[in-house]
Design a protein around this motif. Sequence first.
Motif, PDB file in Angstrom:
ATOM      1  N   TYR A   3       3.441   4.769 -12.117  1.00 55.89           N
ATOM      2  CA  TYR A   3       2.988   3.881 -11.143  1.00 55.89           C
ATOM      3  C   TYR A   3       3.061   2.457 -11.492  1.00 55.89           C
ATOM      4  O   TYR A   3       2.225   1.548 -11.039  1.00 55.89           O
ATOM      5  N   GLU A   5       5.193   0.129 -11.440  1.00 52.78           N
ATOM      6  CA  GLU A   5       5.513  -0.715 -10.695  1.00 52.78           C
ATOM      7  C   GLU A   5       4.691  -1.186  -9.601  1.00 52.78           C
ATOM      8  O   GLU A   5       4.962  -2.319  -9.015  1.00 52.78           O
ATOM      9  N   TYR A   6       3.725  -0.385  -9.388  1.00 50.75           N
ATOM     10  CA  TYR A   6       2.674  -0.557  -8.307  1.00 50.75           C
ATOM     11  C   TYR A   6       1.386  -1.090  -8.614  1.00 50.75           C
ATOM     12  O   TYR A   6       0.676  -1.677  -7.712  1.00 50.75           O
ATOM     13  N   PHE A   7       0.895  -0.619  -9.814  1.00 54.20           N
ATOM     14  CA  PHE A   7      -0.635  -0.738 -10.335  1.00 54.20           C
ATOM     15  C   PHE A   7      -0.435  -1.271 -11.692  1.00 54.20           C
ATOM     16  O   PHE A   7       0.249  -0.988 -12.748  1.00 54.20           O
ATOM     17  N   VAL A  50      -2.165  -3.795  -4.734  1.00 51.10           N
ATOM     18  CA  VAL A  50      -0.688  -3.220  -5.029  1.00 51.10           C
ATOM     19  C   VAL A  50      -0.078  -4.053  -5.536  1.00 51.10           C
ATOM     20  O   VAL A  50       0.169  -5.138  -4.566  1.00 51.10           O
ATOM     21  N   LEU A  51       1.136  -4.272  -6.546  1.00 53.76           N
ATOM     22  CA  LEU A  51       1.922  -5.068  -7.071  1.00 53.76           C
ATOM     23  C   LEU A  51       3.005  -5.281  -6.158  1.00 53.76           C
ATOM     24  O   LEU A  51       3.627  -4.268  -5.625  1.00 53.76           O
ATOM     25  N   THR A  52       3.374  -6.625  -5.753  1.00 53.65           N
ATOM     26  CA  THR A  52       4.653  -6.834  -4.858  1.00 53.65           C
ATOM     27  C   THR A  52       5.848  -6.577  -5.896  1.00 53.65           C
ATOM     28  O   THR A  52       5.573  -6.279  -7.082  1.00 53.65           O
ATOM     29  N   ALA A  53       6.995  -6.505  -5.260  1.00 48.70           N
ATOM     30  CA  ALA A  53       8.258  -6.348  -6.137  1.00 48.70           C
ATOM     31  C   ALA A  53       8.487  -7.246  -7.131  1.00 48.70           C
ATOM     32  O   ALA A  53       9.150  -7.038  -8.398  1.00 48.70           O
ATOM     33  N   VAL A 115       4.735   7.144  -3.116  1.00 48.20           N
ATOM     34  CA  VAL A 115       5.463   5.899  -3.558  1.00 48.20           C
ATOM     35  C   VAL A 115       6.149   5.562  -2.237  1.00 48.20           C
ATOM     36  O   VAL A 115       6.046   4.289  -1.936  1.00 48.20           O
ATOM     37  N   LEU A 118       3.224   3.500  -0.944  1.00 40.77           N
ATOM     38  CA  LEU A 118       2.916   2.274  -1.625  1.00 40.77           C
ATOM     39  C   LEU A 118       4.061   1.229  -1.126  1.00 40.77           C
ATOM     40  O   LEU A 118       3.757  -0.093  -0.803  1.00 40.77           O
ATOM     41  N   GLU A 119       5.199   1.569  -1.052  1.00 40.81           N
ATOM     42  CA  GLU A 119       6.311   0.775  -0.867  1.00 40.81           C
ATOM     43  C   GLU A 119       6.035   0.351   0.706  1.00 40.81           C
ATOM     44  O   GLU A 119       6.412  -0.902   0.997  1.00 40.81           O
ATOM     45  N   ARG A 122       3.595  -2.510   0.585  1.00 40.56           N
ATOM     46  CA  ARG A 122       4.368  -3.686  -0.041  1.00 40.56           C
ATOM     47  C   ARG A 122       5.154  -4.148   0.852  1.00 40.56           C
ATOM     48  O   ARG A 122       4.994  -5.681   1.038  1.00 40.56           O
TER      49      ARG A 122
END
Length: 133
Positions: A3, A5-7, A50-53, A115, A118-119, A122
């Motif tokens: 995870y 990419e998101y956290f 949540v982290l952006t791209a 996922v 989460l996307e 985002r």
Amino acid sequence: MSYSEYFASDQLDTPATEDEIAHAEEALGVTFPDDLRAFWLTSATFNGPVLTADGGPGPYLRVLHPSSVTKVGEACVFGRGEDWDFGVVPGHPTRWVDVERGTGEELSELGATFVGFLESLRVEFETENNLLD
């Protein structure tokens, strides 16, 4: 499943145990989707963006501990955002949904996997921010 990419890794909690997840499932009469179980076995809770791209801070998400999940209709409310609660409807197919806080009304589907959910958060966040620019 990663995870990262998101956290941000420094915002993840200690993992939940299989027993904690199984106890929550038994209490609610459901079987959580494998990907949500996998997240809880990585981190019992999460509280932050949540982290952006591009790796920047994105939408706020609080993932509850399995023991704090409640059932509203068919949805198991596992998280909170700025304005909405988030739920998962276990089954075939599993549905990830936003739930109106207070009434428990399912408002829209946000993906078929954790996922994907989460996307979806985002994309919505980035769309809103692009409209404000």
